[in-house]
Motif scaffolding. Structure first.
Motif, PDB file in Angstrom:
ATOM      1  N   GLU A  26       0.813  -1.232  -0.094  1.00 15.58           N
ATOM      2  CA  GLU A  26      -0.056  -0.008  -0.047  1.00 15.58           C
ATOM      3  C   GLU A  26       0.929   1.263   0.042  1.00 15.58           C
ATOM      4  N   GLU A  27       2.071   1.198   0.146  1.00 19.69           N
ATOM      5  CA  GLU A  27       2.843   2.284   0.320  1.00 19.69           C
ATOM      6  C   GLU A  27       2.998   3.013  -1.128  1.00 19.69           C
ATOM      7  N   ARG A  28       2.816   4.461  -1.087  1.00 18.26           N
ATOM      8  CA  ARG A  28       2.946   5.066  -2.486  1.00 18.26           C
ATOM      9  C   ARG A  28       4.046   6.254  -2.372  1.00 18.26           C
ATOM     10  N   SER A  29       4.472   6.623  -0.843  1.00 13.71           N
ATOM     11  CA  SER A  29       5.332   7.598  -0.826  1.00 13.71           C
ATOM     12  C   SER A  29       6.842   7.071  -0.644  1.00 13.71           C
ATOM     13  N   ALA A  30       7.966   7.429  -1.066  1.00 18.51           N
ATOM     14  CA  ALA A  30       9.329   6.798  -0.841  1.00 18.51           C
ATOM     15  C   ALA A  30       9.519   7.230   0.602  1.00 18.51           C
ATOM     16  N   ALA A  31       8.984   8.092   1.325  1.00 22.09           N
ATOM     17  CA  ALA A  31       9.478   8.523   2.555  1.00 22.09           C
ATOM     18  C   ALA A  31       8.795   7.789   3.563  1.00 22.09           C
ATOM     19  N   GLU A  32       7.818   6.728   3.160  1.00 18.12           N
ATOM     20  CA  GLU A  32       7.358   5.952   3.820  1.00 18.12           C
ATOM     21  C   GLU A  32       8.117   4.496   3.859  1.00 18.12           C
ATOM     22  N   ILE A  33       9.201   4.549   3.026  1.00 15.72           N
ATOM     23  CA  ILE A  33       9.859   3.339   2.716  1.00 15.72           C
ATOM     24  C   ILE A  33      11.228   3.174   3.455  1.00 15.72           C
ATOM     25  N   PRO A  34      11.753   2.282   4.230  1.00 19.10           N
ATOM     26  CA  PRO A  34      12.843   2.573   4.852  1.00 19.10           C
ATOM     27  C   PRO A  34      13.874   2.559   3.784  1.00 19.10           C
ATOM     28  N   SER A  35      15.366   3.178   3.843  1.00 20.65           N
ATOM     29  CA  SER A  35      16.103   3.255   2.962  1.00 20.65           C
ATOM     30  C   SER A  35      16.757   2.058   3.196  1.00 20.65           C
ATOM     31  N   ASN A  36      17.729   1.919   2.098  1.00 17.30           N
ATOM     32  CA  ASN A  36      18.580   0.486   1.828  1.00 17.30           C
ATOM     33  C   ASN A  36      17.779  -0.810   2.338  1.00 17.30           C
ATOM     34  N   ASN A  37      16.739  -0.803   1.404  1.00 15.81           N
ATOM     35  CA  ASN A  37      15.586  -1.693   1.874  1.00 15.81           C
ATOM     36  C   ASN A  37      15.676  -3.257   0.918  1.00 15.81           C
ATOM     37  N   LEU A  38      16.795  -3.320   0.458  1.00 15.74           N
ATOM     38  CA  LEU A  38      17.011  -4.557  -0.411  1.00 15.74           C
ATOM     39  C   LEU A  38      18.203  -5.525   0.021  1.00 15.74           C
ATOM     40  N   PHE A  39      17.809  -6.620   0.165  1.00 19.31           N
ATOM     41  CA  PHE A  39      18.880  -7.789   0.636  1.00 19.31           C
ATOM     42  C   PHE A  39      18.781  -9.111  -0.059  1.00 19.31           C
ATOM     43  N   ILE A  40      19.790  -9.830  -0.061  1.00 14.48           N
ATOM     44  CA  ILE A  40      20.007 -11.266  -0.549  1.00 14.48           C
ATOM     45  C   ILE A  40      20.337 -12.071   0.697  1.00 14.48           C
ATOM     46  N   LEU A  41      19.483 -13.036   0.889  1.00 13.47           N
ATOM     47  CA  LEU A  41      20.067 -14.080   2.026  1.00 13.47           C
ATOM     48  C   LEU A  41      20.441 -15.425   1.440  1.00 13.47           C
ATOM     49  N   ASP A  42      21.415 -15.944   2.134  1.00 13.19           N
ATOM     50  CA  ASP A  42      21.733 -17.327   1.718  1.00 13.19           C
ATOM     51  C   ASP A  42      20.636 -18.466   2.251  1.00 13.19           C
ATOM     52  N   LYS A  43      20.978 -19.600   1.936  1.00 13.41           N
ATOM     53  CA  LYS A  43      19.957 -20.768   2.380  1.00 13.41           C
ATOM     54  C   LYS A  43      19.747 -20.575   4.023  1.00 13.41           C
ATOM     55  N   ASP A  44      20.720 -20.198   4.668  1.00 13.23           N
ATOM     56  CA  ASP A  44      20.467 -20.296   6.038  1.00 13.23           C
ATOM     57  C   ASP A  44      19.943 -19.051   6.790  1.00 13.23           C
ATOM     58  N   GLY A  45      19.510 -17.876   5.724  1.00 11.42           N
ATOM     59  CA  GLY A  45      18.995 -16.803   6.202  1.00 11.42           C
ATOM     60  C   GLY A  45      20.012 -15.636   6.632  1.00 11.42           C
ATOM     61  N   ASN A  46      21.218 -15.901   6.446  1.00  9.67           N
ATOM     62  CA  ASN A  46      22.243 -14.807   6.498  1.00  9.67           C
ATOM     63  C   ASN A  46      22.348 -13.947   5.517  1.00  9.67           C
ATOM     64  N   GLU A  47      22.379 -12.568   5.520  1.00  6.46           N
ATOM     65  CA  GLU A  47      22.668 -11.628   4.825  1.00  6.46           C
ATOM     66  C   GLU A  47      23.848 -11.702   3.792  1.00  6.46           C
ATOM     67  N   ILE A  48      24.019 -12.048   2.763  1.00  2.55           N
ATOM     68  CA  ILE A  48      25.188 -11.857   1.961  1.00  2.55           C
ATOM     69  C   ILE A  48      25.444 -10.912   0.775  1.00  2.55           C
ATOM     70  N   TRP A  49      24.147 -10.033   0.608  1.00  5.75           N
ATOM     71  CA  TRP A  49      24.282  -8.798  -0.210  1.00  5.75           C
ATOM     72  C   TRP A  49      23.382  -7.647   0.279  1.00  5.75           C
ATOM     73  N   SER A  50      23.944  -6.643   0.406  1.00 11.55           N
ATOM     74  CA  SER A  50      22.633  -5.477   0.769  1.00 11.55           C
ATOM     75  C   SER A  50      22.812  -4.327  -0.439  1.00 11.55           C
ATOM     76  N   MET A  51      21.817  -3.623  -0.636  1.00  8.50           N
ATOM     77  CA  MET A  51      21.934  -2.590  -1.578  1.00  8.50           C
ATOM     78  C   MET A  51      22.637  -1.394  -1.261  1.00  8.50           C
ATOM     79  N   LYS A  52      22.799  -1.196   0.360  1.00  3.39           N
ATOM     80  CA  LYS A  52      23.651  -0.229   0.682  1.00  3.39           C
ATOM     81  C   LYS A  52      25.013  -0.425   0.425  1.00  3.39           C
TER      82      LYS A  52
END
Length: 97
Positions: A26-52
Motif C-alpha cells: 500500500e505504500e505510495r511515498s518513498a518517504a514511508e519506505i526505509p532506506s537501504n531496503n533490498l537484501f539477498i540472504l543465503d539458504k541459512d537466512g544470513n545476509e550476503i548482499w545489501s543494496m547499501k
C-alpha cells in the motif's frame, strides 16, 4: 538488515537464496519506505548482499523485478541495475533522471 517486525516486506525465493524487499503493498511515498531496503540472504537466512553495500550510499529501492536467477532493481535516486542472485554480480547499471 532491518528487523522484519516493524516493516512490511516481501520475500522472493531464487534458487537456494532469498531476495528480501522491505516495502508494503500500500505504500505510495518513498518517504514511508526505509532506506537501504533490498537484501539477498543465503539458504541459512544470513545476509550476503545489501543494496547499501553495493551502492556505497543511502538510497531506497522502489522497483524490483525477478526474472529467473536475476533481479532488476531501481532506486528513488534514479539508479537501476540487474543483479545475478547466485553470483551477486551487478550488470547493466544505469542512471535515469
Amino acid at each position: 538488515m532491518y528487523d522484519t517486525n516493524p516493516y512490511k516486506h516481501n520475500c522472493f525465493p531464487v534458487g537456494d537464496r532469498t531476495v528480501v524487499w522491505f516495502i508494503g503493498d500500500e505504500e505510495r511515498s518513498a518517504a514511508e519506505i526505509p532506506s537501504n531496503n533490498l537484501f539477498i540472504l543465503d539458504k541459512d537466512g544470513n545476509e550476503i548482499w545489501s543494496m547499501k553495500d553495493a551502492l556505497k550510499r543511502e538510497d531506497t529501492c522502489t522497483l524490483l523485478r525477478i526474472e529467473g536467477k536475476k533481479a532488476y532493481f531501481a532506486t528513488y535516486n534514479g539508479f537501476g541495475a540487474w543483479i545475478d542472485v547466485q553470483t551477486l554480480e551487478i550488470t547493466d547499471k544505469r542512471m535515469v533522471r
